[in-house]
Design a protein around this motif. Structure first.
Motif, PDB file in Angstrom:
ATOM      1  N   LYS A  27      -2.232  48.924 -52.035  1.00  0.00           N
ATOM      2  CA  LYS A  27      -3.637  49.336 -51.919  1.00  0.00           C
ATOM      3  C   LYS A  27      -4.570  48.130 -51.958  1.00  0.00           C
ATOM      4  O   LYS A  27      -5.548  48.059 -51.209  1.00  0.00           O
ATOM      5  CB  LYS A  27      -3.985  50.324 -53.037  1.00  0.00           C
ATOM      6  CG  LYS A  27      -3.301  51.675 -52.869  1.00  0.00           C
ATOM      7  CD  LYS A  27      -3.608  52.619 -54.017  1.00  0.00           C
ATOM      8  CE  LYS A  27      -2.942  53.977 -53.795  1.00  0.00           C
ATOM      9  NZ  LYS A  27      -3.153  54.892 -54.941  1.00  0.00           N
ATOM     10  N   LYS A  30      -4.279  46.198 -48.721  1.00  0.00           N
ATOM     11  CA  LYS A  30      -5.034  46.890 -47.669  1.00  0.00           C
ATOM     12  C   LYS A  30      -6.512  46.483 -47.723  1.00  0.00           C
ATOM     13  O   LYS A  30      -7.115  46.142 -46.703  1.00  0.00           O
ATOM     14  CB  LYS A  30      -4.900  48.402 -47.854  1.00  0.00           C
ATOM     15  CG  LYS A  30      -5.792  49.231 -46.946  1.00  0.00           C
ATOM     16  CD  LYS A  30      -5.681  50.711 -47.294  1.00  0.00           C
ATOM     17  CE  LYS A  30      -6.687  51.545 -46.514  1.00  0.00           C
ATOM     18  NZ  LYS A  30      -6.607  52.980 -46.864  1.00  0.00           N
ATOM     19  N   ARG A  34      -8.764  43.953 -44.959  1.00  0.00           N
ATOM     20  CA  ARG A  34      -9.994  44.425 -44.320  1.00  0.00           C
ATOM     21  C   ARG A  34     -11.224  43.625 -44.751  1.00  0.00           C
ATOM     22  O   ARG A  34     -12.321  43.875 -44.274  1.00  0.00           O
ATOM     23  CB  ARG A  34     -10.210  45.903 -44.657  1.00  0.00           C
ATOM     24  CG  ARG A  34      -9.175  46.813 -44.015  1.00  0.00           C
ATOM     25  CD  ARG A  34      -9.432  48.257 -44.359  1.00  0.00           C
ATOM     26  NE  ARG A  34      -8.560  49.143 -43.604  1.00  0.00           N
ATOM     27  CZ  ARG A  34      -8.573  50.464 -43.708  1.00  0.00           C
ATOM     28  NH1 ARG A  34      -9.407  51.054 -44.539  1.00  0.00           N
ATOM     29  NH2 ARG A  34      -7.747  51.203 -42.980  1.00  0.00           N
ATOM     30  N   ASP A  97       0.450  55.505 -44.369  1.00  0.00           N
ATOM     31  CA  ASP A  97      -0.924  55.135 -44.000  1.00  0.00           C
ATOM     32  C   ASP A  97      -1.242  53.722 -44.478  1.00  0.00           C
ATOM     33  O   ASP A  97      -1.914  52.951 -43.790  1.00  0.00           O
ATOM     34  CB  ASP A  97      -1.932  56.120 -44.619  1.00  0.00           C
ATOM     35  CG  ASP A  97      -1.817  57.505 -44.002  1.00  0.00           C
ATOM     36  OD1 ASP A  97      -1.160  57.620 -42.947  1.00  0.00           O
ATOM     37  OD2 ASP A  97      -2.377  58.457 -44.570  1.00  0.00           O
ATOM     38  N   LEU A  98      -0.751  53.399 -45.680  1.00  0.00           N
ATOM     39  CA  LEU A  98      -0.974  52.053 -46.217  1.00  0.00           C
ATOM     40  C   LEU A  98      -0.275  51.008 -45.354  1.00  0.00           C
ATOM     41  O   LEU A  98      -0.827  49.949 -45.062  1.00  0.00           O
ATOM     42  CB  LEU A  98      -0.462  51.962 -47.657  1.00  0.00           C
ATOM     43  CG  LEU A  98      -1.346  52.583 -48.736  1.00  0.00           C
ATOM     44  CD1 LEU A  98      -0.635  52.579 -50.076  1.00  0.00           C
ATOM     45  CD2 LEU A  98      -2.661  51.837 -48.852  1.00  0.00           C
ATOM     46  N   SER A 101      -2.145  50.216 -42.308  1.00  0.00           N
ATOM     47  CA  SER A 101      -3.335  49.386 -42.548  1.00  0.00           C
ATOM     48  C   SER A 101      -2.973  47.910 -42.731  1.00  0.00           C
ATOM     49  O   SER A 101      -3.846  47.049 -42.715  1.00  0.00           O
ATOM     50  CB  SER A 101      -4.095  49.886 -43.776  1.00  0.00           C
ATOM     51  OG  SER A 101      -3.359  49.626 -44.958  1.00  0.00           O
ATOM     52  N   ASN A 103      -0.948  46.309 -40.687  1.00  0.00           N
ATOM     53  CA  ASN A 103      -0.379  45.898 -39.401  1.00  0.00           C
ATOM     54  C   ASN A 103      -0.653  44.450 -39.031  1.00  0.00           C
ATOM     55  O   ASN A 103       0.099  43.847 -38.276  1.00  0.00           O
ATOM     56  CB  ASN A 103      -0.891  46.806 -38.272  1.00  0.00           C
ATOM     57  CG  ASN A 103       0.124  47.891 -37.958  1.00  0.00           C
ATOM     58  OD1 ASN A 103       1.293  47.786 -38.325  1.00  0.00           O
ATOM     59  ND2 ASN A 103      -0.320  48.947 -37.305  1.00  0.00           N
TER      60      ASN A 103
END
Length: 203
Positions: A27, A30, A34, A97-98, A101, A103
């Motif tokens: 988390k 991620k 970003r 999903d994590l 994110s 990638n």
């Protein structure tokens, strides 16, 4: 504090107990991936102030990702570690999903130094008695390596603030008027990755 963090605490650390892979790591990674380049620089500075005990947990987590001979990890390392170490709690936490994110790590590798910056929890550090010392030391490092002149509009863009936020009213204390660089207040706020909602409340 997560279970994995507790097992790495010097008071209860036991080499016979296997430390699990912590979902919090993913988390935080991620959020880091970003983040703006300026916030990443701030986090790198903060990570350099961590104590040996604070680094212990991050070293354990990094080892679980099985870095290559060069001491770096990629998305493949994370994916493989999840296959090997995933708990039921992780499966329920939308791990896929994590992974999606993260990638960006498909095309580059991350060393331990950057991993520390990516996975330290600012909120947990803030709860420590020595937070002020951490932050001040980190700001000194940031002044040498990461701080630069920035106009309010650029800072607003770095923070992803929308046009509805009166940026000059909210951010004017974040930038030193003498040289246009981030003030200590701006540095501390940047570490949190402040949202426009939080800024709007702060007015």
């Amino acid at each position: 504090m997560t279970a994995a963090q507790a097992l790495c605490h010097p008071w209860i650390k036991n080499n016979d107990i296997k430390v699990p892979l912590d979902i919090l790591i993913l988390k935080l990674m991620k959020a880091y991936m970003r983040s703006s380049s300026l916030r990443k620089a701030a986090l790198r500075a903060l990570s350099k102030t961590l104590t040996v005990d604070e680094l212990c947990y991050l070293k354990e987590q990094f080892a679980l990702l099985e870095p290559n001979k060069n001491g770096t990890i990629s998305l493949e390392n994370i994916r493989a570690a999840l296959m090997k170490n995933a708990t039921d709690a992780m499966k329920e936490s939308r791990v896929h999903d994590l992974l999606a994110s993260l990638n960006a790590l498909q095309y580059r590798r991350m060393d331990f130094e950057e991993f520390c910056a990516a996975t330290l929890s600012v909120h947990q550090l803030e709860a420590l008695d020595r937070w002020e010392q951490h932050a001040r030391c980190a700001y000194e490092l940031f002044e040498k390596d990461g701080n630069r002149a920035i106009v309010i509009e650029e800072l607003a863009s770095e923070l992803g603030l929308g046009p509805s936020v009166p940026v000059h009213a909210v951010l004017h204390d974040w930038i030193r008027h003498t040289d246009g660089k981030l003030s200590f207040l701006g540095f501390a706020k940047l570490l949190h990755g402040v949202s426009s909602r939080a800024l709007a409340k702060a007015q």
